[in-house]
Write an enzyme that holds these catalytic residues in place. Structure first.
Site, PDB file in Angstrom:
ATOM      1  N   CYS B  98       0.859  -1.196   0.000  1.00 39.86           N
ATOM      2  CA  CYS B  98       0.000   0.000   0.000  1.00 39.86           C
ATOM      3  C   CYS B  98       0.891   1.241   0.000  1.00 39.86           C
ATOM      4  O   CYS B  98       0.636   2.224  -0.700  1.00 39.86           O
ATOM      5  CB  CYS B  98      -0.878   0.036   1.251  1.00 39.86           C
ATOM      6  SG  CYS B  98      -1.886  -1.407   1.530  1.00 39.86           S
ATOM      7  N   CYS B 101       2.483   3.191  -3.250  1.00 38.88           N
ATOM      8  CA  CYS B 101       1.738   4.270  -3.915  1.00 38.88           C
ATOM      9  C   CYS B 101       1.286   5.360  -2.933  1.00 38.88           C
ATOM     10  O   CYS B 101       1.287   6.528  -3.269  1.00 38.88           O
ATOM     11  CB  CYS B 101       0.508   3.718  -4.619  1.00 38.88           C
ATOM     12  SG  CYS B 101       0.897   2.557  -5.936  1.00 38.88           S
ATOM     13  N   CYS B 136      -7.879  -2.041  -4.994  1.00 36.09           N
ATOM     14  CA  CYS B 136      -6.470  -1.676  -5.081  1.00 36.09           C
ATOM     15  C   CYS B 136      -5.599  -2.926  -5.200  1.00 36.09           C
ATOM     16  O   CYS B 136      -4.670  -2.968  -5.993  1.00 36.09           O
ATOM     17  CB  CYS B 136      -6.075  -0.902  -3.827  1.00 36.09           C
ATOM     18  SG  CYS B 136      -5.442   0.742  -4.155  1.00 36.09           S
ATOM     19  N   CYS B 203     -35.239  -1.592  17.199  1.00 35.04           N
ATOM     20  CA  CYS B 203     -34.325  -1.466  18.329  1.00 35.04           C
ATOM     21  C   CYS B 203     -33.658  -0.099  18.355  1.00 35.04           C
ATOM     22  O   CYS B 203     -33.578   0.532  19.403  1.00 35.04           O
ATOM     23  CB  CYS B 203     -33.240  -2.544  18.256  1.00 35.04           C
ATOM     24  SG  CYS B 203     -33.852  -4.208  18.584  1.00 35.04           S
ATOM     25  N   HIS B 204     -33.132   0.329  17.224  1.00 39.13           N
ATOM     26  CA  HIS B 204     -32.210   1.469  17.234  1.00 39.13           C
ATOM     27  C   HIS B 204     -32.891   2.824  17.031  1.00 39.13           C
ATOM     28  O   HIS B 204     -32.251   3.842  17.120  1.00 39.13           O
ATOM     29  CB  HIS B 204     -31.095   1.233  16.219  1.00 39.13           C
ATOM     30  CG  HIS B 204     -30.240   0.059  16.588  1.00 39.13           C
ATOM     31  ND1 HIS B 204     -29.419   0.067  17.700  1.00 39.13           N
ATOM     32  CD2 HIS B 204     -30.099  -1.180  16.041  1.00 39.13           C
ATOM     33  CE1 HIS B 204     -28.802  -1.108  17.796  1.00 39.13           C
ATOM     34  NE2 HIS B 204     -29.209  -1.883  16.809  1.00 39.13           N
ATOM     35  N   CYS B 245     -26.896  -8.730  13.689  1.00 34.50           N
ATOM     36  CA  CYS B 245     -28.153  -8.095  14.083  1.00 34.50           C
ATOM     37  C   CYS B 245     -29.336  -8.766  13.378  1.00 34.50           C
ATOM     38  O   CYS B 245     -30.350  -9.063  14.011  1.00 34.50           O
ATOM     39  CB  CYS B 245     -28.129  -6.621  13.694  1.00 34.50           C
ATOM     40  SG  CYS B 245     -27.898  -5.494  15.072  1.00 34.50           S
TER      41      CYS B 245
END
Lengths: 151, 284, 108
Positions: B98, B101, B136, B203-204, B245
């Site tokens: 990585c 570049c 990539c 729930c959220h 979930c």
């Protein structure tokens, strides 16, 4: 929703076993007698006193997998007033042993922090052994919650 | 105690528990990591169901909050270290890492992940950090795409997102067809599924701040992912958590990076607009 | 599993006789031996069973570890520093591997 009877029963049984024991198929829990035996072995049969040793642990652990605990013993950490070892026990785990901290004069202060596993709500116990042979104990109950989804 | 759980257990899974104090407000506390104050509470963007968006950090117990606030103690930082190693390690047929570049991630990746998911014009679908890494690797490194939740994928994603620590989440929905995916994600968020017939919103949103058994329900924000979860004692990716979930509603769960979950990522990330990236957050 | 990587935090300098705090963390699964795999077979125990810290060759603090210590074990403790020197930390794995780390401190 396609689900057959066996799956439905499996789910129901699993939920109950999970709720009751944390994980299905756990071995037997340690007993308070086992914990007493460990303490007696550690102290050489002496009954440890309270005071000087402080065990700090949360009242409620959000997850039993990672529970922070700290111990501290009042000591000059020189001459005869030196803490040699502090043993940590958990009387409701499959095995009561957690760790033994070994201190020296170079420790400066007899204090340590770590993170431990608690399989369920139970007492955590710390026992300190001093160079002069005296022993101290402290105990804290930690409630281990069972999450809704966190599990 | 044990008996109570045994009897209450199944019922509580099927309905919100009444055995514990029901409502518990999120704490009013400041999250400061290495001197940098995180935005854990901020005004919601226009069209949001809440007035304020709240980080999941505010819903956790003191010990868990402290663990995230200490960048040394936070076990997620072990995976940041591992990600840094991967960043600098050559992989694939083209002899590149990585870093070949992108140089020093502290400069080149700073703030970047806060704007993901983005629109991928080549694939004509949203792209998140995990998929960007794969793109990539395949196109520029001659390496294979990671398997979902491979240890290296989680560590590298954690490392890259960590470079945006403190940067506010901001998804640009004007890119490509991202708005359409947002709409789809919103549909999924409010669609009840599974034997328990729960939507994300059950729930959220509707019960955020309440307890489901012993769990204090947060707003289900994505800003801390990948997250160090105490339960797994490991990093947990956003799509792993989505799947977990949905599994807990007893529904069939979509594949990681599927159209459904990418749409959900776009929508859920937007719901946390303005919150700081907290990766690696610490949760229960 | 990748080779466990230790993280250690302590001050670079101290005054003579100062008591410093040392924090250590290492990546390790701490497989307890209590879990079972998908086939129901027990997963063998593999933990770090001993942690120790020495300063200039003398013991400062050590810990005998059982499977009840959490994954990615964390230890925080103190050391009284009388002179400049090197702390040596080691973690012993059940498989016999030893993971080591060193950190110097200058006493002013």
């Amino acid at each position: 929703m396609s689900i057959n009877r066996r799956q439905a029963l499996g789910l129901a049984a699993g939920a109950v076993a999970f709720a009751a024991a944390g994980l299905p198929g756990r071995p037997a829990w340690a007993t308070p007698e086992e914990t007493e035996k460990r303490i007696a072995e550690f102290t050489g049969g002496k009954t440890p006193e309270t005071g000087r040793l402080t065990l700090t642990a949360p009242e409620i652990a959000e997850n039993g997998n990672t529970v922070p605990i700290s111990i501290e013993v009042e000591s000059a950490m020189e001459g005869d007033d030196v803490v040699e070892q502090v043993m940590i026990l958990a009387e409701g785990n499959p095995n009561p042993d957690v760790a033994i901290f070994n201190f020296s004069e170079a420790s400066g202060i007899a204090a340590a922090t770590t993170r431990m596993r608690l399989a369920r709500t139970q007492n955590v116990i710390a026992v300190a052994k001093m160079k002069d042979g005296s022993t101290f104990i402290d105990k804290k109950e930690v409630k281990v919650t069972i999450g809704g989804c966190g599990g | 105690m044990k008996n109570r759980y045994a009897t209450v257990g199944l019922g509580a899974v099927l309905a919100f528990a009444t055995a514990l104090p029901a409502a518990a407000e999120p704490v009013d506390d400041a999250l400061v990591i290495d001197g940098q104050t995180m935005t854990v509470r901020t005004a919601a963007p226009e069209g949001h169901p809440f007035d304020e968006v709240l980080s999941g950090w505010l819903f956790r117990e003191a010990e868990t909050r402290e663990l995230e606030a200490d960048s040394f103690q936070n076990p997620g930082m072990l995976y940041v270290d591992l990600g840094a190693e991967i960043w600098n390690t050559v992989d694939g047929t083209m002899g590149k890492s990585c870093a070949t570049c992108h140089d020093d991630a502290a400069d080149t990746m700073k703030g970047i992940a806060a704007n993901y998911p983005k629109w991928d014009a080549d694939a004509k679908r949203p792209i998140n950090i995990e998929l960007q890494i794969d793109k990539c690797r395949v196109e520029n490194m001659g390496a294979e795409a990671y398997k979902f939740d491979a240890a290296d994928q989680k560590a590298l994603t954690t490392y890259i997102k960590h470079q945006s620590l403190g940067t506010p989440v901001a998804v640009d929905l004007s890119q490509g067809e991202l708005q359409t995916w947002w709409d789809r994600g919103k549909d999924i968020y409010y669609t009840r599924t599974g034997q328990l017939n729960f939507a994300c919103a059950s729930c959220h949103e509707a019960n955020s701040g309440q307890r489901i058994r012993a769990d204090h329900l947060s707003q289900g924000q994505a800003n801390g992912f990948p997250t160090y979860r105490l339960k797994q004692a490991n990093m947990v990716s956003l799509h792993n958590r989505f799947r977990g979930c949905i599994r807990d509603t007893r529904a069939e769960f979509p594949k990681a990076f599927s159209d459904e979950l990418m749409a959900l990522e776009v929508y859920v990330t937007w719901r946390g607009t303005g919150l700081s990236v907290e990766t690696p957050a610490v949760r229960q | 599993m990748a080779t466990p990587k230790p993280r250690v935090k302590l001050p670079k300098t101290a005054s003579a006789g100062e008591i410093i705090t040392i924090k250590t963390l290492i990546s390790h699964q701490m497989e307890s031996g209590q879990r079972k795999d998908k086939n129901g077979d027990p997963i063998p125990r593999q933990i770090i069973n001993k942690f120790s810290c020495e300063f200039n060759g003398k013991p400062v603090f050590s810990c005998d570890i059982d499977p009840a210590i959490s994954a990615n074990p964390y230890f925080e403790f103190s050391a009284k520093v009388a002179e400049s020197g090197t702390f040596k930390f080691s973690w012993v794995d059940d498989d016999g591997s030893v993971y080591e780390h060193e950190a110097g401190i200058e006493v002013k």
